[in-house]
Design a protein around this motif. Structure first.
Motif, PDB file in Angstrom:
ATOM      1  N   PHE A  19       0.990  -1.196  -0.127  1.00  0.00           N
ATOM      2  CA  PHE A  19      -0.199  -0.015  -0.042  1.00  0.00           C
ATOM      3  C   PHE A  19       1.013   1.364  -0.075  1.00  0.00           C
ATOM      4  CE2 PHE A  19      -2.656   3.198   2.044  1.00  0.00           C
ATOM      5  CZ  PHE A  19      -3.868   3.144   1.416  1.00  0.00           C
ATOM      6  N   SER A  20       2.010   1.266   0.858  1.00  0.00           N
ATOM      7  CA  SER A  20       2.852   2.448   0.979  1.00  0.00           C
ATOM      8  C   SER A  20       3.569   2.832  -0.354  1.00  0.00           C
ATOM      9  CB  SER A  20       3.873   2.229   2.018  1.00  0.00           C
ATOM     10  OG  SER A  20       3.252   2.224   3.483  1.00  0.00           O
ATOM     11  N   SER A  29      -2.033   1.305   5.666  1.00  0.00           N
ATOM     12  CA  SER A  29      -3.151   0.519   5.209  1.00  0.00           C
ATOM     13  C   SER A  29      -3.893  -0.111   6.284  1.00  0.00           C
ATOM     14  CB  SER A  29      -2.279  -0.653   4.586  1.00  0.00           C
ATOM     15  OG  SER A  29      -1.167  -1.546   5.418  1.00  0.00           O
ATOM     16  N   THR A  30      -3.159  -0.149   7.702  1.00  0.00           N
ATOM     17  CA  THR A  30      -3.857  -0.891   8.587  1.00  0.00           C
ATOM     18  C   THR A  30      -3.613  -0.088   9.848  1.00  0.00           C
ATOM     19  OG1 THR A  30      -3.803  -3.026   8.058  1.00  0.00           O
ATOM     20  CG2 THR A  30      -4.257  -3.018  10.157  1.00  0.00           C
ATOM     21  N   ALA A  31      -4.702   0.209  10.891  1.00  0.00           N
ATOM     22  CA  ALA A  31      -4.627   0.726  11.894  1.00  0.00           C
ATOM     23  C   ALA A  31      -5.244   0.115  13.117  1.00  0.00           C
ATOM     24  CB  ALA A  31      -5.151   2.286  12.099  1.00  0.00           C
ATOM     25  N   ALA A  32      -4.721  -0.063  14.297  1.00  0.00           N
ATOM     26  CA  ALA A  32      -5.409  -0.817  15.433  1.00  0.00           C
ATOM     27  C   ALA A  32      -5.138  -0.116  16.629  1.00  0.00           C
ATOM     28  CB  ALA A  32      -4.749  -2.054  15.694  1.00  0.00           C
ATOM     29  N   GLY A  33      -6.291  -0.025  17.568  1.00  0.00           N
ATOM     30  CA  GLY A  33      -6.349   0.615  18.690  1.00  0.00           C
ATOM     31  C   GLY A  33      -7.608   0.507  19.475  1.00  0.00           C
ATOM     32  N   LEU A  34      -8.074   1.496  19.982  1.00  0.00           N
ATOM     33  CA  LEU A  34      -9.318   1.620  20.924  1.00  0.00           C
ATOM     34  C   LEU A  34     -10.292   2.787  20.118  1.00  0.00           C
ATOM     35  CD1 LEU A  34      -7.958   1.918  24.560  1.00  0.00           C
ATOM     36  CD2 LEU A  34      -9.045  -0.022  23.306  1.00  0.00           C
ATOM     37  N   ARG A  35     -11.718   1.951  20.348  1.00  0.00           N
ATOM     38  CA  ARG A  35     -12.720   3.034  20.087  1.00  0.00           C
ATOM     39  C   ARG A  35     -13.537   3.019  21.260  1.00  0.00           C
ATOM     40  NH1 ARG A  35     -15.805   1.397  15.094  1.00  0.00           N
ATOM     41  NH2 ARG A  35     -14.577   2.922  14.297  1.00  0.00           N
ATOM     42  N   HIS A  51      -8.590  -1.555   8.056  1.00  0.00           N
ATOM     43  CA  HIS A  51      -7.760  -2.095   7.142  1.00  0.00           C
ATOM     44  C   HIS A  51      -8.152  -1.683   5.779  1.00  0.00           C
ATOM     45  CE1 HIS A  51      -5.010  -4.541   5.115  1.00  0.00           C
ATOM     46  NE2 HIS A  51      -6.216  -4.898   4.308  1.00  0.00           N
ATOM     47  N   PHE A  52      -7.408  -0.945   5.130  1.00  0.00           N
ATOM     48  CA  PHE A  52      -7.680  -0.270   3.729  1.00  0.00           C
ATOM     49  C   PHE A  52      -7.289  -1.527   2.583  1.00  0.00           C
ATOM     50  CE2 PHE A  52      -7.496   3.882   5.581  1.00  0.00           C
ATOM     51  CZ  PHE A  52      -8.390   4.681   4.791  1.00  0.00           C
ATOM     52  N   PHE A  53      -8.183  -1.864   1.692  1.00  0.00           N
ATOM     53  CA  PHE A  53      -7.893  -2.573   0.428  1.00  0.00           C
ATOM     54  C   PHE A  53      -7.295  -1.667  -0.676  1.00  0.00           C
ATOM     55  CE2 PHE A  53     -10.993  -4.617   3.142  1.00  0.00           C
ATOM     56  CZ  PHE A  53     -10.509  -5.702   3.359  1.00  0.00           C
ATOM     57  N   ASN A  54      -7.688  -0.778  -0.753  1.00  0.00           N
ATOM     58  CA  ASN A  54      -6.830   0.185  -1.465  1.00  0.00           C
ATOM     59  C   ASN A  54      -7.125   1.750  -1.072  1.00  0.00           C
ATOM     60  OD1 ASN A  54      -9.729   1.221  -2.332  1.00  0.00           O
ATOM     61  ND2 ASN A  54      -9.885  -0.675  -3.694  1.00  0.00           N
TER      62      ASN A  54
END
Length: 158
Positions: A19-20, A29-35, A51-54
């Motif tokens: 992606f980069s 492309s991906t980010a993880a954390g808290l909502r 997560h981005f696919f494009n």
């Protein structure tokens, strides 16, 4: 379980590299954390991943813990840039959420959640922040509509 975690990390990192390269490294492309899910009704907190696919299409999923319930949900999101605001995108999407009441013989609810919001990737830092409006259409246990629902996410990008 350990093998699944290794596979997930490998997938996320390899997807991030591809992606980069295709985007010149300008996003994630991906980010993880808290909502935090808040507003009218219960407040929930829990892990969140996007997560981005494009460059436009993404999936956003959460596992939320409320006072006496657990919610699992996800939505497809279409993302677009905001001209002149580096790192800032708008998004709109739709997806289901299942909420399980944790008390004995408690009900299970199915929701359909549209979402619109802003996503900001901090330039030069692996941090992404998002704020959205996420009204809820309850489809089971009697239908209902709640307009006053919001989400706030803070995530680490990779």
């Amino acid at each position: 379980m350990k093998n699944l975690l290794v596979l997930f990390v490998f997938f996320a990192l390899s997807g991030n590299l591809a992606f980069s390269q295709s985007r010149g490294g300008s996003s994630y492309s991906t980010a993880a954390g808290l909502r935090v899910d808040f507003g009218t009704g219960w407040t929930g907190v829990g892990p969140n991943i996007k997560h981005f696919f494009n460059s436009h299409d993404a999936i956003d999923a959460s596992l939320l813990f409320y006072d006496h319930a657990i919610g699992i949900g996800g939505e497809y999101q279409y993302n677009g840039p905001i001209t002149g605001a580096a790192g800032l995108k708008w998004y709109a999407g739709l997806g289901p959420q299942i909420v399980f009441a944790t008390w004995e013989n408690g009900p299970t609810y199915l929701y359909l959640n549209p979402v619109v919001g802003l996503d900001y990737k901090i330039t030069g830092a692996p941090i992404d922040l998002a704020f959205d409006w996420r009204p809820a259409f309850r489809l089971t246990q009697g239908t209902d509509f709640t307009a006053g629902r919001f989400g706030l996410s803070a995530r680490f990008t990779f």
